[in-house]
Design a protein around this motif. Structure first.
Motif, PDB file in Angstrom:
ATOM      1  N   CYS A  86      -8.807 -29.129  10.983  1.00  0.00           N
ATOM      2  CA  CYS A  86     -10.019 -29.022  10.171  1.00  0.00           C
ATOM      3  C   CYS A  86     -11.050 -30.012  10.704  1.00  0.00           C
ATOM      4  O   CYS A  86     -10.810 -31.226  10.692  1.00  0.00           O
ATOM      5  N   GLN A  87     -12.148 -29.494  11.209  1.00  0.00           N
ATOM      6  CA  GLN A  87     -13.209 -30.348  11.728  1.00  0.00           C
ATOM      7  C   GLN A  87     -14.344 -30.391  10.728  1.00  0.00           C
ATOM      8  O   GLN A  87     -14.861 -29.348  10.318  1.00  0.00           O
ATOM      9  N   ARG A  88     -14.727 -31.557  10.336  1.00  0.00           N
ATOM     10  CA  ARG A  88     -15.812 -31.734   9.370  1.00  0.00           C
ATOM     11  C   ARG A  88     -17.101 -32.094  10.102  1.00  0.00           C
ATOM     12  O   ARG A  88     -17.105 -32.940  10.991  1.00  0.00           O
ATOM     13  N   THR A  89     -18.127 -31.401   9.731  1.00  0.00           N
ATOM     14  CA  THR A  89     -19.433 -31.724  10.301  1.00  0.00           C
ATOM     15  C   THR A  89     -19.973 -32.977   9.648  1.00  0.00           C
ATOM     16  O   THR A  89     -19.725 -33.231   8.466  1.00  0.00           O
ATOM     17  N   PRO A  90     -20.705 -33.780  10.393  1.00  0.00           N
ATOM     18  CA  PRO A  90     -21.253 -35.008   9.790  1.00  0.00           C
ATOM     19  C   PRO A  90     -22.195 -34.685   8.650  1.00  0.00           C
ATOM     20  O   PRO A  90     -22.866 -33.656   8.638  1.00  0.00           O
ATOM     21  N   GLY A  91     -22.256 -35.552   7.669  1.00  0.00           N
ATOM     22  CA  GLY A  91     -23.086 -35.321   6.494  1.00  0.00           C
ATOM     23  C   GLY A  91     -24.571 -35.294   6.845  1.00  0.00           C
ATOM     24  O   GLY A  91     -25.033 -35.991   7.740  1.00  0.00           O
ATOM     25  N   PHE A  92     -25.321 -34.485   6.127  1.00  0.00           N
ATOM     26  CA  PHE A  92     -26.753 -34.325   6.359  1.00  0.00           C
ATOM     27  C   PHE A  92     -27.513 -35.355   5.536  1.00  0.00           C
ATOM     28  O   PHE A  92     -27.358 -35.417   4.313  1.00  0.00           O
ATOM     29  N   ASP A  93     -28.300 -36.176   6.208  1.00  0.00           N
ATOM     30  CA  ASP A  93     -29.104 -37.202   5.536  1.00  0.00           C
ATOM     31  C   ASP A  93     -30.526 -36.685   5.434  1.00  0.00           C
ATOM     32  O   ASP A  93     -31.276 -36.674   6.424  1.00  0.00           O
ATOM     33  N   VAL A  94     -30.891 -36.220   4.230  1.00  0.00           N
ATOM     34  CA  VAL A  94     -32.194 -35.591   4.056  1.00  0.00           C
ATOM     35  C   VAL A  94     -33.329 -36.597   4.172  1.00  0.00           C
ATOM     36  O   VAL A  94     -34.462 -36.237   4.441  1.00  0.00           O
ATOM     37  N   THR A  95     -33.015 -37.890   3.968  1.00  0.00           N
ATOM     38  CA  THR A  95     -34.070 -38.908   4.064  1.00  0.00           C
ATOM     39  C   THR A  95     -34.401 -39.275   5.506  1.00  0.00           C
ATOM     40  O   THR A  95     -35.418 -39.925   5.760  1.00  0.00           O
ATOM     41  N   ALA A 136     -34.608 -38.999  -3.843  1.00  0.00           N
ATOM     42  CA  ALA A 136     -33.844 -39.810  -4.794  1.00  0.00           C
ATOM     43  C   ALA A 136     -33.899 -39.220  -6.193  1.00  0.00           C
ATOM     44  O   ALA A 136     -32.899 -39.248  -6.937  1.00  0.00           O
ATOM     45  N   ASP A 137     -35.058 -38.655  -6.590  1.00  0.00           N
ATOM     46  CA  ASP A 137     -35.169 -38.049  -7.911  1.00  0.00           C
ATOM     47  C   ASP A 137     -34.259 -36.830  -8.025  1.00  0.00           C
ATOM     48  O   ASP A 137     -33.589 -36.633  -9.042  1.00  0.00           O
ATOM     49  N   ARG A 138     -34.219 -35.996  -6.993  1.00  0.00           N
ATOM     50  CA  ARG A 138     -33.332 -34.833  -7.014  1.00  0.00           C
ATOM     51  C   ARG A 138     -31.867 -35.249  -7.048  1.00  0.00           C
ATOM     52  O   ARG A 138     -31.051 -34.650  -7.757  1.00  0.00           O
ATOM     53  N   LYS A 139     -31.538 -36.297  -6.323  1.00  0.00           N
ATOM     54  CA  LYS A 139     -30.158 -36.781  -6.322  1.00  0.00           C
ATOM     55  C   LYS A 139     -29.781 -37.343  -7.676  1.00  0.00           C
ATOM     56  O   LYS A 139     -28.651 -37.160  -8.149  1.00  0.00           O
ATOM     57  N   ALA A 140     -30.702 -38.031  -8.337  1.00  0.00           N
ATOM     58  CA  ALA A 140     -30.420 -38.575  -9.670  1.00  0.00           C
ATOM     59  C   ALA A 140     -30.209 -37.451 -10.680  1.00  0.00           C
ATOM     60  O   ALA A 140     -29.456 -37.622 -11.652  1.00  0.00           O
ATOM     61  N   ARG A 141     -30.848 -36.319 -10.465  1.00  0.00           N
ATOM     62  CA  ARG A 141     -30.652 -35.168 -11.364  1.00  0.00           C
ATOM     63  C   ARG A 141     -29.458 -34.320 -10.953  1.00  0.00           C
ATOM     64  O   ARG A 141     -29.249 -33.232 -11.470  1.00  0.00           O
ATOM     65  N   LYS A 142     -28.666 -34.828  -9.997  1.00  0.00           N
ATOM     66  CA  LYS A 142     -27.456 -34.157  -9.519  1.00  0.00           C
ATOM     67  C   LYS A 142     -27.784 -32.802  -8.904  1.00  0.00           C
ATOM     68  O   LYS A 142     -27.011 -31.846  -9.027  1.00  0.00           O
ATOM     69  N   LYS A 143     -28.940 -32.716  -8.273  1.00  0.00           N
ATOM     70  CA  LYS A 143     -29.359 -31.523  -7.536  1.00  0.00           C
ATOM     71  C   LYS A 143     -29.850 -31.961  -6.154  1.00  0.00           C
ATOM     72  O   LYS A 143     -31.047 -31.908  -5.861  1.00  0.00           O
ATOM     73  N   PRO A 144     -28.949 -32.451  -5.298  1.00  0.00           N
ATOM     74  CA  PRO A 144     -29.395 -32.950  -3.999  1.00  0.00           C
ATOM     75  C   PRO A 144     -29.990 -31.829  -3.145  1.00  0.00           C
ATOM     76  O   PRO A 144     -29.665 -30.655  -3.296  1.00  0.00           O
ATOM     77  N   ILE A 145     -30.867 -32.215  -2.252  1.00  0.00           N
ATOM     78  CA  ILE A 145     -31.572 -31.267  -1.398  1.00  0.00           C
ATOM     79  C   ILE A 145     -30.724 -30.967  -0.169  1.00  0.00           C
ATOM     80  O   ILE A 145     -30.250 -31.871   0.513  1.00  0.00           O
ATOM     81  N   THR A 146     -30.514 -29.685   0.096  1.00  0.00           N
ATOM     82  CA  THR A 146     -29.774 -29.272   1.279  1.00  0.00           C
ATOM     83  C   THR A 146     -30.695 -29.264   2.493  1.00  0.00           C
ATOM     84  O   THR A 146     -31.911 -29.454   2.386  1.00  0.00           O
ATOM     85  N   GLU A 147     -30.102 -29.029   3.663  1.00  0.00           N
ATOM     86  CA  GLU A 147     -30.894 -29.002   4.894  1.00  0.00           C
ATOM     87  C   GLU A 147     -31.898 -27.852   4.867  1.00  0.00           C
ATOM     88  O   GLU A 147     -33.068 -28.014   5.230  1.00  0.00           O
ATOM     89  N   GLU A 148     -31.451 -26.674   4.440  1.00  0.00           N
ATOM     90  CA  GLU A 148     -32.355 -25.535   4.357  1.00  0.00           C
ATOM     91  C   GLU A 148     -33.414 -25.765   3.284  1.00  0.00           C
ATOM     92  O   GLU A 148     -34.592 -25.398   3.451  1.00  0.00           O
TER      93      GLU A 148
END
Length: 282
Positions: free
Chosen positions: A162-171, A189-201
């Motif tokens: 199982c190969q894991r891709t490195p985590g995406f840092d939106v900042t 940070a506001d989206r992350k605090a609302r538990k809705k982090p922003i994906t790469e897309e």
């Protein structure tokens, strides 16, 4: 004995009629009794020297207390209460010693059982290893041979790692020069605090949204500040903010309309028409 129980009420009741010197002598005699854990010396003169009773009044107090509270025996002056406390002390001491020995013996037995179990497991493992190493001389005729290493069938049986891709840092994504990184970091940070982090897309599309708002004359910092203050999960400009479309934007919309009219007139089916950014807040 380094400790003995002293009942204040009992002592005061028994010695209320004594003088202060006699009460002090009585305490000294009891403490000497407990310290030696034996009857007091029968020689009164020697006993007075042990108590540092030098004056006639102090020596008379020793004689008075001995005759009233102690019993003269062949072993010396005995005290019933002191003998009982000493016997109780040694009984408790012996009981604790026996309990400690029993606990130590139990721990020793447990340790022995653990060692025996470990030795038994080691022997069984050694026997199992010898049995597994012995080759089998016979096998069924319909038994399929094991695939050779490197063949396709062998590769199918090998578990896939199982190969894991490195985590995406939106900042840390690249931002256009007109977008301040502090504003973008606040929005992430506001989206992350609302538990809705922003994906790469999602980040790519939101940057497109901000570019569209900028083309309409609305700064990205205003859109981000309004969306955070309003608790939005999307990027929306202030409602009272007037929009001024640039000439290039007007020209682009005219081209879209012209292309759409030509497609409809020819009866062709267009697979995709880029309509730009749609403002869902209006």
């Amino acid at each position: 004995m380094n400790y003995y129980p002293h009942h204040i009420g009992d002592f005061n009741s028994a010695t209320r009629h004594l003088t202060r010197i006699e009460r002090s002598v009585y305490r000294d005699l009891i403490e000497l009794y407990y310290d030696t854990e034996a009857p007091l010396c029968g020689d009164v003169d020697k006993l007075c020297r042990l108590l540092i009773a030098r004056s006639d009044e102090e020596q008379a107090a020793v004689v008075q207390v001995l005759s009233e509270f102690f019993v003269d025996t062949d072993q010396g002056w005995r005290h019933a209460r002191c003998d009982a406390e000493i016997a109780r002390y040694h009984g408790n001491k012996e009981a604790k010693s026996a309990a400690g020995k029993a606990s130590a013996a139990k721990r020793a037995r447990q340790a022995c059982r653990q060692v025996e179990a470990a030795e038994k497991a080691a022997v069984e493992a050694a026997v199992d290893g010898e049995v597994e190493q012995q080759p089998l001389n016979t096998r069924a005729t319909n038994h399929e041979p094991e695939p050779e290493p490197g063949t396709q069938s062998q590769k199918k049986k090998e578990p896939r790692s199982c190969q894991r891709t490195p985590g995406f840092d939106v900042t840390a994504i690249a931002l256009p020069e007109w977008l301040d990184r502090a504003d973008w970091t606040s929005w992430v940070a506001d989206r992350k605090a609302r538990k809705k982090p922003i994906t790469e897309e999602g980040a790519r599309r939101q940057l497109q949204q901000l570019a569209g708002y900028r083309a309409e004359g609305i700064a990205a910092c205003e859109v981000i500040a309004h969306s955070i203050a309003s608790g939005y999960l999307g990027l929306y400009p202030p409602r009272d903010r007037p929009r001024t479309a640039s000439s290039s934007r007007v020209r682009q919309r005219a081209d879209w309309s012209s292309e759409l009219r030509s497609v409809l007139a020819e009866g062709r089916v267009r697979g995709e028409i880029d309509m730009g950014v749609i403002d869902a807040s209006r």
